[in-house]
Design a protein around this motif. Structure first.
Motif, PDB file in Angstrom:
ATOM      1  N   ALA A 310       0.819  -1.209   0.000  1.00 21.02           N
ATOM      2  CA  ALA A 310       0.000   0.000   0.000  1.00 21.02           C
ATOM      3  C   ALA A 310       0.859   1.269   0.000  1.00 21.02           C
ATOM      4  O   ALA A 310       0.509   2.270  -0.631  1.00 21.02           O
ATOM      5  CB  ALA A 310      -0.943   0.001   1.208  1.00 21.02           C
ATOM      6  N   GLN A 313       2.094   1.699  -3.557  1.00 19.75           N
ATOM      7  CA  GLN A 313       1.001   2.101  -4.436  1.00 19.75           C
ATOM      8  C   GLN A 313       0.664   3.579  -4.263  1.00 19.75           C
ATOM      9  O   GLN A 313       0.334   4.272  -5.226  1.00 19.75           O
ATOM     10  CB  GLN A 313      -0.241   1.241  -4.155  1.00 19.75           C
ATOM     11  N   GLY A 314       0.761   4.049  -3.044  1.00 16.72           N
ATOM     12  CA  GLY A 314       0.427   5.435  -2.771  1.00 16.72           C
ATOM     13  C   GLY A 314       1.380   6.435  -3.396  1.00 16.72           C
ATOM     14  O   GLY A 314       1.085   7.639  -3.446  1.00 16.72           O
TER      15      GLY A 314
END
Length: 335
Positions: A310, A313-314
């Protein structure tokens, strides 16, 4: 020179500015082969860099000094910890450029008091000075097969400073190399940055890639970087001569706990202001947030830790193209 020891230096030796006549040829070959990578400053002013006597023709002596920064912990322990990053030992607290230069200036002022009318210039990576060959010529130690300086009584962990002066001083004899058949530093290198003993291809060196290299790192090299996010200590750490290393006396070289094995997830989300605050006074600060986060994302991609997906991805839409590229690469690796 006893005064140098009083100022905190571990060792002090003297050489002549023209003591390394083979230096121009060595530098020419290194640059001609392109092994300096993006470090254009190495190709600039080669006349000075290859010939210290030309840098300041009035200089008659070069005083080379060693300042110890031996770590209190094993720098290899963090290697492979998948949620942590490895920052080179020398960058885990205050910037050595500032600390060493202040000591050099104090020593230089004392020296001029003993020789009124003479002059000095002090250098700590601040001019086209090849400190390692000069230090070897002065007898501080010898350049090992990894091209870094080694010493019988200091091991690997020490910084170099230089005082050029118009004072005529008796030079010290050079020290012969004592590596023998040992290949520990060559064999440990994750990226095979040493084409042969005593040769370095900076384009494959992790210290170069994480600090000097701008833009994306070649994809074939990224997996080899592991979790090293600023510099690399591998070839220094494995040297057998470190069993004779002295303890660092300067408290400001002692590692800040938060920089010994920092969490990748926390480093990846640093914005510019937070990056500057965390690394205030540290040499890490000079690479800037974007290059540093790029390195962190390569480490995340190498971590094999799905919990970091995550975070990567951010950053796939980060304003900096290199950071975004590294983030997308990390996501692809974790998948």
């Amino acid at each position: 020179m006893a005064r140098a020891l009083e100022e905190g230096f571990a060792k002090c030796r003297v050489t002549r500015p023209d003591a390394v006549p083979e230096l121009p040829a060595r530098l020419d070959e290194f640059v001609a082969q392109g092994r300096h990578g993006q470090m254009g400053w190495m190709a600039e002013r080669m006349g000075w860099r290859g010939n210290p006597a030309a840098l300041w023709p009035e200089a008659r002596s070069v005083i080379m000094l060693a300042e110890v920064y031996t770590p209190a912990h094993d720098p290899m322990q963090v290697i492979g910890q998948r949620d942590r990053g490895a920052i080179s030992v020398y960058a885990q607290n205050r910037d050595y450029h500032d600390l060493v230069k202040k000591r050099l200036k104090r020593l230089g002022r004392w020296l001029l008091e003993q020789a009124p009318g003479d002059e000095i210039k002090v250098f700590v990576d601040t001019a086209p000075v090849m400190e390692k060959p000069l230090a070897a010529a002065a007898g501080l130690g010898w350049q090992g097969k990894h091209t870094n300086l080694l010493s019988r009584d200091l091991g690997s962990w020490f910084f170099l400073g230089a005082i050029f002066t118009t004072i005529e001083l008796e030079p010290d004899p050079p020290e012969n190399g004592n590596c023998g058949s040992c290949r520990a530093c060559l064999d440990v290198c994750p990226t095979a940055a040493f084409p042969a003993p005593n040769q370095l291809d900076a384009r494959r060196c992790i210290s170069y890639l994480t600090i000097e290299h701008h833009g994306p790192v070649e994809e074939e090299l990224r997996p080899l970087m592991g979790n090293r996010i600023y510099g690399c200590d591998d070839c220094l750490a494995v040297c057998p001569w470190n069993k004779f290393a002295q303890t660092a006396s300067e408290a400001r070289y002692a590692a800040r706990p938060e920089l010994v094995a920092p969490r990748l997830a926390e480093l990846a989300v640093l914005d510019d202001a937070a990056f500057r605050a965390l690394f205030s006074g540290s040499p890490v600060k000079r690479v800037g947030r974007n290059r540093f986060v790029r390195n962190v994302l390569y480490a995340i991609g190498n971590s094999g830790d799905p919990a970091l997906m995550a975070v990567a991805q951010g950053l796939c839409e980060d304003e900096d193209d290199t950071v975004a590229d590294a983030a997308c690469w990390a996501v692809g690796r974790l998948r």
